[in-house]
Design an enzyme around this catalytic site. Structure first.
Site, PDB file in Angstrom:
ATOM      1  N   ASP C  77       0.877  -1.163   0.000  1.00 12.34           N
ATOM      2  CA  ASP C  77       0.000   0.000   0.000  1.00 12.34           C
ATOM      3  C   ASP C  77       0.920   1.220   0.000  1.00 12.34           C
ATOM      4  OD1 ASP C  77      -1.428   2.272   1.012  1.00 12.34           O
ATOM      5  OD2 ASP C  77      -2.998   0.927   1.738  1.00 12.34           O
ATOM      6  N   ASP C  80       0.949   3.205   3.148  1.00  7.60           N
ATOM      7  CA  ASP C  80       1.609   2.562   4.283  1.00  7.60           C
ATOM      8  C   ASP C  80       3.128   2.576   4.140  1.00  7.60           C
ATOM      9  OD1 ASP C  80      -0.899   2.038   5.152  1.00  7.60           O
ATOM     10  OD2 ASP C  80      -0.869  -0.112   4.775  1.00  7.60           O
ATOM     11  N   CYS C 105      15.629  19.692 -12.790  1.00  8.51           N
ATOM     12  CA  CYS C 105      15.551  18.468 -13.600  1.00  8.51           C
ATOM     13  C   CYS C 105      14.465  18.640 -14.654  1.00  8.51           C
ATOM     14  CB  CYS C 105      15.218  17.264 -12.724  1.00  8.51           C
ATOM     15  SG  CYS C 105      16.304  17.024 -11.327  1.00  8.51           S
ATOM     16  N   HIS C 109      14.118  17.656 -18.586  1.00 10.03           N
ATOM     17  CA  HIS C 109      13.475  16.351 -18.758  1.00 10.03           C
ATOM     18  C   HIS C 109      11.955  16.406 -18.751  1.00 10.03           C
ATOM     19  CE1 HIS C 109      17.295  14.223 -18.372  1.00 10.03           C
ATOM     20  NE2 HIS C 109      17.561  14.932 -17.304  1.00 10.03           N
ATOM     21  N   CYS C 204      29.834 -12.923  -0.907  1.00  9.95           N
ATOM     22  CA  CYS C 204      28.392 -12.716  -1.098  1.00  9.95           C
ATOM     23  C   CYS C 204      27.710 -14.077  -1.246  1.00  9.95           C
ATOM     24  CB  CYS C 204      28.132 -11.898  -2.363  1.00  9.95           C
ATOM     25  SG  CYS C 204      29.017 -10.338  -2.478  1.00  9.95           S
ATOM     26  N   CYS C 249      27.242  -5.208   4.466  1.00  5.55           N
ATOM     27  CA  CYS C 249      27.537  -6.631   4.325  1.00  5.55           C
ATOM     28  C   CYS C 249      29.035  -6.888   4.496  1.00  5.55           C
ATOM     29  CB  CYS C 249      27.093  -7.137   2.953  1.00  5.55           C
ATOM     30  SG  CYS C 249      25.358  -7.604   2.842  1.00  5.55           S
TER      31      CYS C 249
END
Lengths: 108, 138, 288
Positions: C77, C80, C105, C109, C204, C249
């Site tokens: 949603d 949300d 921009c 564009h 990874c 990571c």
């Protein structure tokens, strides 16, 4: 995010006496006042501490909020609409700033 | 607002300490409830508190609470450094005595909702929410 | 960075350390879950694996599938989804004139809808043969056309703009080019993907190939697809760009990380993106 911006979702139309779900979100850091910065100084509390919603000037909900409310506070609730009118949403923060948004709804 | 791993650890340790020495935290919870109820008796039932069983992140936990016929509802998080979460009072235009919100939980703990009914009585509901500490920062 | 194969015992220990307590690996965590935004827009969260990862997966899966019911619902949603706060801000920035050219921009564009498709092909080799991410193209516009200051890779301005531009491609399949001029960068990214980094000597692939579907402590390991980025992370209560996630990571391997926006991370971005070719761009996703 540094700028504070409310968003609300109100249905465009409802039937008389219908209960409608309203969703609100405001971008706000909700700084708890319990954290310290890199130098060990307490970062002052800065939260939205009150939220209210009115329909045509009559109260729907009035909430007191504590630092346990998440960053970018999201609140949803229901209002009953008996006539075409306007919702007013108001957020109050610790700095005394007040943010408002309005949205109209048509009762068919 | 974001919590670094170190800050999250401090928060977690804080809640662990609260679990080990429950009295001060418990006192704060009891005090918050007493402030709301004025010391009146609190019954079970007539109020529905919806929380996730497991929250992937304690920073943003969706909850909702509904108590048909209530005039006000308070939510407290029993394991947070300060227990208060929010208090709602419902006006004439409320379509239901309910609200949903996203809240912060410093660790696994009970979330408690108490409603004041129109006749002045109080009811409560309580759910445990397990807050996981993820493997991965980033 | 040195590559090293673990012996069978060490590998088994590593697998145990990753919490391999179930046979959940490779299974679809929520087989009935379908990502539909506002009841209208169906997104592809499971796709046949592209040829270059077919030796590993039959199906590539969005990270959305690995999250809890509550987290998944936040993305279904648009009201949300708190990431939309950044999209709103991005729209304001799109229309704001800045720099010596006093241009926005929109001046060049027009409507931001003209950006549809851009996110799905990023990163992409530019006219000078360099591999650029979306952020590079945005900053090139800012410095060369607008005469404005470049944004930091993880600044609020950049996160808001990438959120806005990514949203325009929502629902399009990820389709980065990996041959031709992109081939050398793709090989570099692939090399990185299988290189063990840090004191924990994790690549990874160790998490996202070998152990996806399993738990690493309380985190549910996904295939590490990047079609959802930029993502609103509940942990950060804000937008997390792809390179910030990469850095996290590598840091978690107790390794020295590359910088956000570094050529290494852009090459890794290309390779990881290519593994998810066919998955829908999710615009601004929501993760834990």
């Amino acid at each position: 995010m540094s700028d504070i911006r409310p968003r609300v979702r109100v249905p465009r139309t409802a039937s008389a006496g219908e209960s409608v779900l309203l969703k609100t979100l405001i971008s706000h850091p909700m700084e708890t006042g319990q954290r310290r910065d890199g130098s060990g100084n307490v970062i002052p509390r800065w939260i939205i501490n009150r939220f209210t919603c009115e329909f045509n000037g009559r109260n729907v909900i009035d909430m007191a909020l504590d630092p346990a409310i998440s960053t970018n506070p999201y609140i949803e609730f229901e209002a009953v609409v008996d006539e075409t009118g306007e919702f007013t949403f108001t957020w109050h923060d610790d700095n005394g700033d007040v943010y408002t948004d309005t949205q109209s709804i048509e009762v068919a | 607002m974001k919590f670094s791993r170190r800050e999250a650890l401090v928060l977690a340790l804080g809640s662990a300490a609260a679990a080990a020495i429950p009295l001060p935290a418990l006192a704060a919870v009891e005090q918050a409830i007493a402030d709301f109820t004025g010391g009146a008796a609190v019954a079970e039932g007539g109020i529905t508190l919806t929380t996730p069983e497991i929250a992937e992140n304690g920073n943003t936990v969706p909850i909702s609470v509904e108590a048909p016929g209530a005039v006000a509802i308070m939510v407290v998080a029993a394991g947070n450094p300060t227990p208060g979460v929010c208090r709602a009072t419902f006006g004439d235009q409320a379509g239901a005595q309910m609200f949903g919100a996203r809240i912060r939980l410093a660790g696994t703990q009970d979330v408690v909702a108490i409603a004041q009914m129109a006749d002045g009585s109080f009811v409560r509901a309580s759910n445990e929410v397990k807050v996981t500490i993820g493997g991965c920062g980033g | 960075m040195k590559q090293r194969r673990l012996g069978p015992l060490a590998a088994a220990t590593a697998a145990l350390a990753l919490g391999a307590l179930s046979s959940a690996s490779l299974a679809d965590p929520h087989p009935d879950a379908e990502l539909v935004i506002d009841g209208e827009l169906h997104l592809v969260t499971r796709a046949p694996a592209p040829e270059h990862v077919a030796h590993v997966f039959d199906t590539v899966k969005s990270g959305w599938l690995y999250r809890t019911d509550e987290t998944r619902a936040l993305q279904m949603d648009d009201f949300d989804n708190p990431g939309m706060l950044y999209v709103d801000r991005g729209q304001d920035l799109w229309d704001t004139a800045e720099g010596t050219a006093d241009a926005s921009c929109a001046s060049c564009h027009g409507d931001v809808e003209t950006m549809r498709g851009v996110r799905a092909t990023m990163p992409r080799v530019n006219d000078n043969g360099e591999l650029w991410a979306l952020e590079n193209y945005i900053n090139d516009c800012r410095t060369e056309r607008m005469g404005a200051e470049p944004w930091g890779w993880t600044s609020d301005g950049m996160k808001s703009m990438t959120a806005l531009i990514s949203l325009q491609s929502r629902g399009l399949p990820m389709s980065v080019q990996i041959d031709g001029p992109a081939a050398e960068y793709w090989e570099q990214g692939k090399e990185m993907y299988y290189t063990r980094y840090g004191q924990l000597e994790l690549s990874c692939a160790n998490c996202h190939e070998d152990n996806n579907g399993r738990m690493i402590r309380a985190d549910h390991l996904s295939q590490g697809m990047v079609n959802g980025f930029p993502t609103y992370r509940l942990k950060n209560a804000g937008i997390v760009p792809m390179h910030q996630r990469f850095r996290g990571c590598i840091r978690d391997t107790r390794g020295e990380t590359f910088a956000e926006g570094s050529p290494e991370f852009i090459a890794l971005e290309l390779y990881v993106a290519s593994r998810g070719n066919g998955l829908s761009i999710e615009g601004v996703s929501v993760r834990q």
